[in-house]
Design a protein around this motif. Sequence first.
Motif, PDB file in Angstrom:
ATOM      1  N   ILE A 134     -12.888  -4.894  -1.865  1.00  0.00           N
ATOM      2  CA  ILE A 134     -11.748  -5.764  -1.453  1.00  0.00           C
ATOM      3  C   ILE A 134     -10.636  -5.668  -2.292  1.00  0.00           C
ATOM      4  CG2 ILE A 134     -11.341  -8.224  -1.694  1.00  0.00           C
ATOM      5  CD1 ILE A 134     -14.327  -8.794  -0.894  1.00  0.00           C
ATOM      6  N   ALA A 135     -10.701  -5.266  -3.552  1.00  0.00           N
ATOM      7  CA  ALA A 135      -9.843  -5.068  -4.559  1.00  0.00           C
ATOM      8  C   ALA A 135      -8.852  -4.035  -4.276  1.00  0.00           C
ATOM      9  CB  ALA A 135     -10.357  -4.830  -6.014  1.00  0.00           C
ATOM     10  N   GLY A 136      -9.776  -2.921  -3.863  1.00  0.00           N
ATOM     11  CA  GLY A 136      -8.987  -1.844  -3.329  1.00  0.00           C
ATOM     12  C   GLY A 136      -7.958  -2.032  -2.194  1.00  0.00           C
ATOM     13  N   ALA A 137      -8.369  -2.906  -1.246  1.00  0.00           N
ATOM     14  CA  ALA A 137      -7.563  -3.311  -0.053  1.00  0.00           C
ATOM     15  C   ALA A 137      -6.759  -4.226  -0.436  1.00  0.00           C
ATOM     16  CB  ALA A 137      -8.671  -3.752   0.980  1.00  0.00           C
ATOM     17  N   LEU A 138      -6.779  -5.022  -1.446  1.00  0.00           N
ATOM     18  CA  LEU A 138      -5.580  -5.804  -1.974  1.00  0.00           C
ATOM     19  C   LEU A 138      -4.442  -4.806  -2.402  1.00  0.00           C
ATOM     20  CD1 LEU A 138      -7.266  -9.102  -3.767  1.00  0.00           C
ATOM     21  CD2 LEU A 138      -5.817  -8.899  -1.508  1.00  0.00           C
ATOM     22  N   ILE A 139      -4.941  -3.899  -3.238  1.00  0.00           N
ATOM     23  CA  ILE A 139      -3.803  -3.118  -3.941  1.00  0.00           C
ATOM     24  C   ILE A 139      -3.216  -2.286  -2.537  1.00  0.00           C
ATOM     25  CG2 ILE A 139      -3.588  -0.782  -5.042  1.00  0.00           C
ATOM     26  CD1 ILE A 139      -6.181  -1.827  -6.823  1.00  0.00           C
ATOM     27  N   VAL A 140      -3.883  -1.659  -1.585  1.00  0.00           N
ATOM     28  CA  VAL A 140      -3.053  -1.032  -0.380  1.00  0.00           C
ATOM     29  C   VAL A 140      -2.221  -2.018   0.359  1.00  0.00           C
ATOM     30  CG1 VAL A 140      -3.578  -0.063   1.683  1.00  0.00           C
ATOM     31  CG2 VAL A 140      -4.878   0.589  -0.460  1.00  0.00           C
ATOM     32  N   TRP A 141      -2.618  -3.101   0.557  1.00  0.00           N
ATOM     33  CA  TRP A 141      -1.876  -4.136   1.236  1.00  0.00           C
ATOM     34  C   TRP A 141      -0.683  -4.240   0.388  1.00  0.00           C
ATOM     35  CZ3 TRP A 141      -4.183  -9.859   2.834  1.00  0.00           C
ATOM     36  CH2 TRP A 141      -3.071 -10.145   3.698  1.00  0.00           C
ATOM     37  N   GLY A 142      -0.931  -4.664  -0.829  1.00  0.00           N
ATOM     38  CA  GLY A 142       0.321  -5.088  -1.726  1.00  0.00           C
ATOM     39  C   GLY A 142       1.427  -3.721  -1.880  1.00  0.00           C
ATOM     40  N   ILE A 143       0.925  -2.478  -1.628  1.00  0.00           N
ATOM     41  CA  ILE A 143       1.857  -1.637  -1.780  1.00  0.00           C
ATOM     42  C   ILE A 143       2.697  -1.348  -0.335  1.00  0.00           C
ATOM     43  CG2 ILE A 143       1.819   1.258  -1.573  1.00  0.00           C
ATOM     44  CD1 ILE A 143      -0.312   1.006  -3.877  1.00  0.00           C
ATOM     45  N   VAL A 144       1.878  -1.535   0.499  1.00  0.00           N
ATOM     46  CA  VAL A 144       2.502  -1.621   1.922  1.00  0.00           C
ATOM     47  C   VAL A 144       3.580  -2.717   2.086  1.00  0.00           C
ATOM     48  CG1 VAL A 144       2.346  -2.014   4.523  1.00  0.00           C
ATOM     49  CG2 VAL A 144       0.649  -0.323   3.175  1.00  0.00           C
ATOM     50  N   SER A 145       3.189  -3.809   1.697  1.00  0.00           N
ATOM     51  CA  SER A 145       4.128  -5.011   1.646  1.00  0.00           C
ATOM     52  C   SER A 145       5.382  -4.832   0.510  1.00  0.00           C
ATOM     53  CB  SER A 145       3.376  -6.429   1.136  1.00  0.00           C
ATOM     54  OG  SER A 145       2.481  -6.594   2.139  1.00  0.00           O
TER      55      SER A 145
END
Length: 177
Positions: A134-145
């Motif tokens: 989940i933390a990794g997904a948050l990081i990726v989502w944050g980068i894309v945003s």
Amino acid sequence: MNRIEALNILGLDDDATAQDIKTAYKECVQIFHPDRFAGNKKLQERATEQFKRLQDAYEFLKSGRGSKEASGSARSSRSVSYVEAQLAGLAAARTQLVAQRDALYDERRNAVIMMAVGAAGAILGRRVIWIAGIAGALIVWGIVSVIAACQNISTINDHLKEIDMQKRQLEQDWEED
């Protein structure tokens, strides 16, 4: 809607010709077309609202209901010059773009916070696989945003530069007359 309101939406004065109306409409559409803000739902919604107003005004004027004869108000002296109307239209467009840029700055800040929370979660929960995922997904989502927000901010800044150049040109032309 009357002729004057429709012309003001397009940044024109009462003496605008059909060609002036068409040209102003095309210029405004280039600035506010919703597809230019496809990466940001809020910006796209605002642009869609403005785009609909532009279309309504253009259709009203194009239909003949907004002709000078139909309005019944042939004025001998202009209350607002053509240049002043264009400057007012540019100022309105600039105000809207600045508001959209400010919203993007907030979105970018929130994405950075999301990445930081994701990084902290990944570090603290590295032994629990689902927490790390989940933390990794948050990081990726944050980068894309962040990337999307930065691209949209760059586009808006380019539009603001174009508006400022047009404003300077209009003011120079006005001073020469």
